[in-house]
Write a protein that holds these residues in place. Structure first.
Motif, PDB file in Angstrom:
ATOM      1  N   UNK A 122       4.139  -7.312   4.155  1.00 18.98           N
ATOM      2  CA  UNK A 122       4.905  -7.121   2.921  1.00 18.98           C
ATOM      3  C   UNK A 122       4.139  -7.735   1.766  1.00 18.98           C
ATOM      4  N   UNK A 123       4.048  -6.994   0.673  1.00 18.32           N
ATOM      5  CA  UNK A 123       3.434  -7.503  -0.555  1.00 18.32           C
ATOM      6  C   UNK A 123       4.480  -7.451  -1.663  1.00 18.32           C
ATOM      7  N   UNK A 124       4.801  -8.602  -2.225  1.00 22.68           N
ATOM      8  CA  UNK A 124       5.746  -8.667  -3.339  1.00 22.68           C
ATOM      9  C   UNK A 124       4.961  -8.506  -4.634  1.00 22.68           C
ATOM     10  N   UNK A 176       9.316  -8.982  -9.246  1.00 22.48           N
ATOM     11  CA  UNK A 176      10.714  -9.177  -8.865  1.00 22.48           C
ATOM     12  C   UNK A 176      11.408  -7.874  -8.497  1.00 22.48           C
ATOM     13  N   UNK A 177      10.886  -6.762  -8.936  1.00 18.50           N
ATOM     14  CA  UNK A 177      11.538  -5.464  -8.705  1.00 18.50           C
ATOM     15  C   UNK A 177      10.779  -4.561  -7.745  1.00 18.50           C
ATOM     16  N   UNK A 178       9.527  -4.849  -7.472  1.00 14.84           N
ATOM     17  CA  UNK A 178       8.703  -3.936  -6.676  1.00 14.84           C
ATOM     18  C   UNK A 178       8.055  -4.661  -5.506  1.00 14.84           C
ATOM     19  N   UNK A 179       8.006  -3.968  -4.367  1.00 15.06           N
ATOM     20  CA  UNK A 179       7.324  -4.489  -3.184  1.00 15.06           C
ATOM     21  C   UNK A 179       6.648  -3.331  -2.459  1.00 15.06           C
ATOM     22  N   UNK A 180       5.609  -3.648  -1.704  1.00 16.63           N
ATOM     23  CA  UNK A 180       4.883  -2.655  -0.923  1.00 16.63           C
ATOM     24  C   UNK A 180       4.944  -3.070   0.543  1.00 16.63           C
ATOM     25  N   UNK A 181       5.404  -2.141   1.373  1.00 21.56           N
ATOM     26  CA  UNK A 181       5.582  -2.395   2.794  1.00 21.56           C
ATOM     27  C   UNK A 181       4.553  -1.608   3.595  1.00 21.56           C
ATOM     28  N   UNK A 197       1.748   3.128   7.657  1.00 20.13           N
ATOM     29  CA  UNK A 197       2.231   3.830   6.472  1.00 20.13           C
ATOM     30  C   UNK A 197       2.557   2.790   5.406  1.00 20.13           C
ATOM     31  N   UNK A 198       2.075   3.009   4.196  1.00 14.79           N
ATOM     32  CA  UNK A 198       2.399   2.128   3.076  1.00 14.79           C
ATOM     33  C   UNK A 198       3.497   2.774   2.244  1.00 14.79           C
ATOM     34  N   UNK A 199       4.541   1.991   1.975  1.00 10.22           N
ATOM     35  CA  UNK A 199       5.707   2.480   1.242  1.00 10.22           C
ATOM     36  C   UNK A 199       6.022   1.521   0.104  1.00 10.22           C
ATOM     37  N   UNK A 200       6.281   2.075  -1.063  1.00 10.01           N
ATOM     38  CA  UNK A 200       6.666   1.272  -2.217  1.00 10.01           C
ATOM     39  C   UNK A 200       8.183   1.283  -2.377  1.00 10.01           C
TER      40      UNK A 200
END
Length: 221
Positions: A37-39, A42-47, A60-63
């Motif tokens: 997980x990349x934060x 405060x509103x967006x993260x990438x999994x 798979x990378x998901x925003x």
């Protein structure tokens, strides 16, 4: 479009549930196929997710973008595929309630008290599909937990188990919609559809286990 709705009740007050849920690293490892997980802010993260079924046959990378944030009450988010054609949205709704916690099961309405569920056909084929989906979900979670690069990020301050307070219980409602894209979308939907609802159930059960008992529920039978 694939959809899942699930509601669970906890013997933990709303304040404690929100304190736990608002810190994404607390519960990120409970998501099926979790890798990292990349934060972003405060509103967006990438999994990064990985598994063996459907769209998760590779990493798979998901925003994820938070679109509504109402403390102690509601959060809404959208999801967008970065490495795959994928879109969707979801919500968390939190309600205060009295009484001991008990599993509520799937509901069609995200407001307390839950509206009576419409009759559902639960034939042998549907039960078999859900049994297979549950087996695959547990397998994916066990594999993700055992993979060295699947380690969860360091918990944020205040992360970890939260003891039940004395302010009554709460109800947590989760809704998710996922729409694969591209020419393989119909096949991907066919593979993923029976897994989404069990995934939502297992996800909320893991959250409840962490909040109420501080035990690691990931991969349990």
């Amino acid at each position: 479009m694939i959809e899942a709705d699930y509601t669970i009740e906890l013997a933990v007050p709303v304040e404690k549930v929100w304190e736990y849920v608002e810190k994404i690293p607390n519960w990120a490892p409970f998501v099926i196929g979790f890798q990292k997980l990349e934060l972003v802010d405060e509103r967006r993260s990438v999994w990064t997710l990985r598994g063996d079924v459907g769209i998760l046959t590779r990493e798979v990378d998901i925003q994820a973008d938070i679109t509504v944030w109402e403390p102690l009450r509601r959060a809404e988010f959208t999801i967008t595929g970065i490495t795959e054609r994928l879109s969707g949205r979801g919500t968390f709704d939190l309600y205060a309630m009295d009484g001991a916690a008990s599993e509520a099961g799937p509901t069609s309405e995200a407001a307390p008290p839950p509206a009576p569920a419409a009759p559902r056909r639960d034939g042998p084929l549907r039960r078999l599909r859900f049994a297979v989906a549950r087996f695959l979900l547990r397998r994916l979670n066990r594999r993700a937990k055992a993979t060295p690069d699947a380690a969860a990020p360091a918990p944020a301050a205040g992360a970890g188990a939260v003891e039940a307070g004395t302010g009554g219980g709460s109800r947590l409602v989760f809704h998710l919609e996922v729409a694969p894209g591209g020419p393989m979308a119909p096949m991907i939907e066919l593979l993923m559809a029976p897994m989404i609802e069990p995934a939502a159930q297992d996800f909320l059960r893991d959250v409840r286990a962490a909040l109420e008992g501080g035990r690691d529920a990931v991969g349990t039978p």
